[in-house]
Design a protein around this motif. Structure first.
Motif, PDB file in Angstrom:
ATOM      1  N   LYS A 356       3.268   8.743   6.813  1.00 37.01           N
ATOM      2  CA  LYS A 356       3.193   9.596   8.014  1.00 37.01           C
ATOM      3  C   LYS A 356       4.525  10.264   8.297  1.00 37.01           C
ATOM      4  CE  LYS A 356       1.569   9.406  12.809  1.00 37.01           C
ATOM      5  NZ  LYS A 356       1.054   8.499  13.887  1.00 37.01           N
ATOM      6  N   GLY A 357       5.615   9.618   7.935  1.00 35.15           N
ATOM      7  CA  GLY A 357       6.943  10.182   8.154  1.00 35.15           C
ATOM      8  C   GLY A 357       7.415  11.070   7.025  1.00 35.15           C
ATOM      9  N   GLY A 358       6.520  11.393   6.108  1.00 35.33           N
ATOM     10  CA  GLY A 358       6.891  12.285   5.019  1.00 35.33           C
ATOM     11  C   GLY A 358       7.533  11.595   3.849  1.00 35.33           C
ATOM     12  N   ARG A 359       7.484  10.297   3.810  1.00 34.31           N
ATOM     13  CA  ARG A 359       8.068   9.545   2.706  1.00 34.31           C
ATOM     14  C   ARG A 359       6.971   8.791   1.966  1.00 34.31           C
ATOM     15  NH1 ARG A 359      10.171   5.506   4.789  1.00 34.31           N
ATOM     16  NH2 ARG A 359       9.519   5.804   6.962  1.00 34.31           N
ATOM     17  N   VAL A 360       7.354   8.096   0.915  1.00 34.04           N
ATOM     18  CA  VAL A 360       6.456   7.173   0.225  1.00 34.04           C
ATOM     19  C   VAL A 360       7.044   5.781   0.371  1.00 34.04           C
ATOM     20  CG1 VAL A 360       5.625   8.882  -1.428  1.00 34.04           C
ATOM     21  CG2 VAL A 360       7.631   7.501  -1.994  1.00 34.04           C
ATOM     22  N   PRO A 361       6.236   4.734   0.244  1.00 30.65           N
ATOM     23  CA  PRO A 361       6.781   3.379   0.351  1.00 30.65           C
ATOM     24  C   PRO A 361       7.917   3.158  -0.638  1.00 30.65           C
ATOM     25  CG  PRO A 361       4.389   3.330   0.381  1.00 30.65           C
ATOM     26  CD  PRO A 361       4.777   4.737   0.050  1.00 30.65           C
ATOM     27  N   SER A 362       8.902   2.403  -0.247  1.00 31.18           N
ATOM     28  CA  SER A 362      10.054   2.151  -1.117  1.00 31.18           C
ATOM     29  C   SER A 362       9.618   1.399  -2.366  1.00 31.18           C
ATOM     30  CB  SER A 362      11.109   1.332  -0.367  1.00 31.18           C
ATOM     31  OG  SER A 362      10.601   0.045  -0.054  1.00 31.18           O
ATOM     32  N   PRO A 363      10.292   1.642  -3.496  1.00 26.63           N
ATOM     33  CA  PRO A 363       9.928   0.940  -4.738  1.00 26.63           C
ATOM     34  C   PRO A 363       9.942  -0.576  -4.600  1.00 26.63           C
ATOM     35  CG  PRO A 363      11.433   2.752  -5.199  1.00 26.63           C
ATOM     36  CD  PRO A 363      11.373   2.621  -3.703  1.00 26.63           C
ATOM     37  N   ALA A 364      10.821  -1.083  -3.749  1.00 25.26           N
ATOM     38  CA  ALA A 364      10.908  -2.535  -3.591  1.00 25.26           C
ATOM     39  C   ALA A 364       9.709  -3.112  -2.871  1.00 25.26           C
ATOM     40  CB  ALA A 364      12.186  -2.898  -2.835  1.00 25.26           C
ATOM     41  N   SER A 365       8.963  -2.274  -2.149  1.00 27.45           N
ATOM     42  CA  SER A 365       7.841  -2.764  -1.349  1.00 27.45           C
ATOM     43  C   SER A 365       6.512  -2.740  -2.096  1.00 27.45           C
ATOM     44  CB  SER A 365       7.707  -1.939  -0.066  1.00 27.45           C
ATOM     45  OG  SER A 365       7.324  -0.605  -0.356  1.00 27.45           O
ATOM     46  N   MET A 366       6.486  -2.224  -3.318  1.00 22.65           N
ATOM     47  CA  MET A 366       5.231  -2.127  -4.045  1.00 22.65           C
ATOM     48  C   MET A 366       5.483  -2.259  -5.538  1.00 22.65           C
ATOM     49  SD  MET A 366       4.447   1.953  -3.624  1.00 22.65           S
ATOM     50  CE  MET A 366       2.994   1.858  -4.662  1.00 22.65           C
ATOM     51  N   PRO A 367       4.498  -2.709  -6.283  1.00 23.52           N
ATOM     52  CA  PRO A 367       4.669  -2.836  -7.728  1.00 23.52           C
ATOM     53  C   PRO A 367       4.661  -1.465  -8.397  1.00 23.52           C
ATOM     54  CG  PRO A 367       2.425  -3.391  -7.114  1.00 23.52           C
ATOM     55  CD  PRO A 367       3.170  -3.182  -5.840  1.00 23.52           C
ATOM     56  N   SER A 368       5.202  -1.416  -9.601  1.00 19.10           N
ATOM     57  CA  SER A 368       5.134  -0.185 -10.373  1.00 19.10           C
ATOM     58  C   SER A 368       3.699   0.041 -10.849  1.00 19.10           C
ATOM     59  CB  SER A 368       6.066  -0.258 -11.578  1.00 19.10           C
ATOM     60  OG  SER A 368       5.594  -1.240 -12.508  1.00 19.10           O
ATOM     61  N   PHE A 369       3.446   1.269 -11.306  1.00 18.30           N
ATOM     62  CA  PHE A 369       2.106   1.567 -11.802  1.00 18.30           C
ATOM     63  C   PHE A 369       1.753   0.691 -12.997  1.00 18.30           C
ATOM     64  CE2 PHE A 369      -0.861   4.559 -14.120  1.00 18.30           C
ATOM     65  CZ  PHE A 369      -1.935   4.295 -13.290  1.00 18.30           C
ATOM     66  N   GLU A 370       2.727   0.434 -13.860  1.00 19.90           N
ATOM     67  CA  GLU A 370       2.481  -0.434 -15.007  1.00 19.90           C
ATOM     68  C   GLU A 370       2.135  -1.847 -14.559  1.00 19.90           C
ATOM     69  OE1 GLU A 370       2.221   0.245 -18.222  1.00 19.90           O
ATOM     70  OE2 GLU A 370       2.423   2.355 -17.701  1.00 19.90           O
ATOM     71  N   GLU A 371       2.799  -2.330 -13.522  1.00 15.53           N
ATOM     72  CA  GLU A 371       2.497  -3.670 -13.007  1.00 15.53           C
ATOM     73  C   GLU A 371       1.098  -3.715 -12.396  1.00 15.53           C
ATOM     74  OE1 GLU A 371       6.917  -5.326 -11.749  1.00 15.53           O
ATOM     75  OE2 GLU A 371       5.900  -3.903 -10.435  1.00 15.53           O
ATOM     76  N   VAL A 372       0.710  -2.653 -11.702  1.00 19.11           N
ATOM     77  CA  VAL A 372      -0.633  -2.603 -11.135  1.00 19.11           C
ATOM     78  C   VAL A 372      -1.681  -2.667 -12.241  1.00 19.11           C
ATOM     79  CG1 VAL A 372      -2.276  -1.154  -9.880  1.00 19.11           C
ATOM     80  CG2 VAL A 372       0.072  -1.371  -9.057  1.00 19.11           C
ATOM     81  N   LYS A 373      -1.463  -1.897 -13.297  1.00 19.23           N
ATOM     82  CA  LYS A 373      -2.418  -1.899 -14.416  1.00 19.23           C
ATOM     83  C   LYS A 373      -2.501  -3.265 -15.075  1.00 19.23           C
ATOM     84  CE  LYS A 373      -0.635   1.623 -16.585  1.00 19.23           C
ATOM     85  NZ  LYS A 373      -0.452   2.655 -17.623  1.00 19.23           N
ATOM     86  N   GLU A 374      -1.370  -3.948 -15.173  1.00 20.04           N
ATOM     87  CA  GLU A 374      -1.369  -5.282 -15.774  1.00 20.04           C
ATOM     88  C   GLU A 374      -2.157  -6.262 -14.918  1.00 20.04           C
ATOM     89  OE1 GLU A 374      -0.804  -8.384 -18.313  1.00 20.04           O
ATOM     90  OE2 GLU A 374      -0.376  -6.265 -18.672  1.00 20.04           O
ATOM     91  N   VAL A 375      -1.973  -6.211 -13.604  1.00 22.26           N
ATOM     92  CA  VAL A 375      -2.702  -7.109 -12.699  1.00 22.26           C
ATOM     93  C   VAL A 375      -4.206  -6.875 -12.795  1.00 22.26           C
ATOM     94  CG1 VAL A 375      -3.152  -7.640 -10.277  1.00 22.26           C
ATOM     95  CG2 VAL A 375      -0.803  -7.440 -11.087  1.00 22.26           C
ATOM     96  N   LEU A 376      -4.600  -5.616 -12.853  1.00 20.13           N
ATOM     97  CA  LEU A 376      -6.023  -5.280 -12.867  1.00 20.13           C
ATOM     98  C   LEU A 376      -6.663  -5.464 -14.236  1.00 20.13           C
ATOM     99  CD1 LEU A 376      -6.009  -2.096 -10.609  1.00 20.13           C
ATOM    100  CD2 LEU A 376      -6.593  -4.436  -9.986  1.00 20.13           C
TER     101      LEU A 376
END
Length: 524
Positions: A356-376
């Motif tokens: 909402k503030g024009g940003r994206v969540p900080s990298p430290a607050s979420m996994p990378s796309f590769e990590e998401v794919k590995e989990v799924l």
């Protein structure tokens, strides 16, 4: 398939009360345990179990027959090895190995020393994360709090139905290999409803079921206004659950819960717990105990029956104790009902505020796309997919239509006729000689000056994997949409005219199509 027939006949003989159980078909590999665990523990491909009516269970009481014990356990033992071998499976991998039922796995945990921690999941993804973290079992949130929140976006006040809980539970149990204890609320009705609920949870793959004594509509035990059933009705519903388990031939673990501590008194809660144990419950649970002393008093009731604790995070009535403290008091399993759903809510709120503030969540607050794919499980899926790849599943392109500048997809029959292998994508493109053969390439031809240049078409799928990367002569425009339909309507000729005098590479197009694929076109 003779091996399957042997097992079928053996089970039929064992489960028939009129048959003599003193059989000696061959040498047996059999381990007997006291109720409620299955008597058969291991069967090899070369042996058939021998069961004797005098040794099936040395601890059987007068109320339990050998027939009841075998009938109850027959479905909790899966003859994986014999069935796999009969259908041509890998015998070296499966020989002599039985796939234990979820309930059997849970009972082994209950029989092992120490207290066992069980985080509460609310969907298949959260259950997978629990298993990846190394936990040996999990709950589907105590009282259904998380499932009601995640599935309906509603409070745990009895609004979620039996069908919704079973459906969500089946998705969860199918996603993991660890045993899952499901919340059965108050059985969704009277004793007959309880029986249907237990049988439904068995079919959904649950290892255990929690049943409570609240009246409808029920709610979280740490909220206000709790009311419970009369003593006799509460006990009768636990007996109905035990009967449903026996009728199903299952070994599901029945966790009997009472909310009478907050609704009535500690003394009433202790009395009900003792009566639930006498009725056949496998685990006892008093929700919302108010002190460490009350927890100790509870663990002194029916000491042979395992006790469950509920560590409600963030301000519940029960004090939060460490696993070591819970073990010292006498608990066997403990639930953490709000940790996963709670941190998920906060993380989503923070991410939405960032967006909402024009940003994206900080990298430290979420996994990378590769990590998401590995989990799924993307990587595992792709590896397994290779086992079933065929020649026809690979895209092969060729020329050959009436239009010399078009591209067509080559099918399996065309591959066989030309003798070309389709293990790799093949692109057959026009060159200046072929182009001249069809009358092109004269001085008036608008494309003749750019045959020395190439177009590079690159597509990255929305999953992050490269789907296409080809180079074609820049003069070849008609038919390019056969390769990339999304380029239809794009005036590449105009883009080439603007860039034909530039030296080196130039990015002509870079966009995302309606399917989420990123498409790039370069002039080289």
């Amino acid at each position: 398939m003779p091996k399957i027939l042997v097992i079928y006949n053996l089970v039929n003989r064992l489960t028939s009360p009129t048959q003599n159980h003193n059989m000696n078909l061959s040498s047996s590999v059999c381990i007997h345990r006291s109720l409620p665990s299955p008597p058969v523990k291991s069967v090899t491909n070369s042996t058939v179990p021998t069961l004797h009516n005098t040794s099936i269970n040395p601890n059987l009481t007068s109320k339990t027959s050998a027939y009841d014990n075998i009938l109850r356990s027959r479905r909790s033992v899966r003859y994986t090895s014999m069935i796999t071998a009969s259908y041509g499976g890998d015998r070296a991998e499966n020989d002599g190995v039985l796939d234990p039922s979820p309930a059997e796995k849970l009972r082994k945990l209950l029989d092992s020393p120490g207290v066992r921690q069980g985080p509460a999941c609310f969907n298949a993804l959260s259950a997978k994360l629990v298993e990846r973290a190394g936990f040996q079992f999990c709950f589907t949130t105590v009282t259904g709090f998380g499932i009601s929140a995640a599935r309906l976006g509603l409070p745990d006040t009895g609004l979620i139905s039996y069908g919704e809980m079973v459906d969500q539970g089946q998705l969860i149990t199918e996603a993991v290999s660890i045993p899952v204890i499901g919340d059965g609320d108050n059985g969704y009705g009277n004793a007959m409803n309880v029986k249907r609920t237990v049988k439904g949870y068995i079919k959904a793959g649950f290892a255990g079921i929690i049943l409570e004594d609240q009246v409808s509509p029920k709610a979280c035990g740490h909220t206000q206004g709790r009311k419970v059933l009369p003593r006799e009705e509460a006990v009768m519903k636990i007996k109905a659950a035990v009967d449903a388990r026996k009728e199903s031939g299952s070994d599901i673990v029945i966790v009997a819960r009472t909310d009478s501590r907050q609704a009535l008194s500690l003394e009433e809660a202790l009395w009900r717990s003792r009566s639930f144990a006498d009725a056949g419950a496998d685990v006892l649970f008093i929700d919302a105990l108010a002190s460490k002393e009350e927890m100790k008093a509870f663990c002194e009731v029916s000491p042979q029956v395992p006790k469950m604790a509920n560590m409600l995070e963030g301000g519940g009535k029960t004090p939060i104790l460490t696993p070591l403290e819970l073990e010292e008091i006498g608990y066997k399993i403990t639930a953490y009902p709000l940790s996963l759903i709670g941190v998920s809510i906060r993380a989503m709120e923070d991410a939405l505020q960032a967006i909402k503030g024009g940003r994206v969540p900080s990298p430290a607050s979420m996994p990378s796309f590769e990590e998401v794919k590995e989990v799924l499980g993307f990587n595992t899926y792709y590896e397994e997919e290779k086992r079933y790849a065929t020649k026809s599943s690979q895209p092969v392109w060729q020329t050959g239509s009436s239009n010399p500048f078009s591209i067509q997809r080559k099918g399996q029959d065309d591959t066989e006729q030309t003798g070309q292998s389709s293990t790799e994508p093949i692109v057959e493109l026009l060159n200046p000689d072929t182009y001249s053969k069809y009358g092109g390439g004269d001085a008036q031809d608008p494309f003749s000056g750019i045959w020395s240049r190439k177009l590079r078409v690159k597509i990255i799928g929305r999953d992050g994997f490269e789907k296409l990367d080809v180079r074609i002569p820049a003069g070849f425009l008609d038919g390019i949409t056969n390769i990339v339909p999304a380029l239809g309507g794009v005036n590449i000729k105009a883009l080439l005219d603007d860039a034909k005098f530039e030296v080196g590479g130039k990015l002509l197009l870079d966009f995302t199509d309606t399917r989420g694929d990123r498409i790039q076109v370069f002039l080289e």
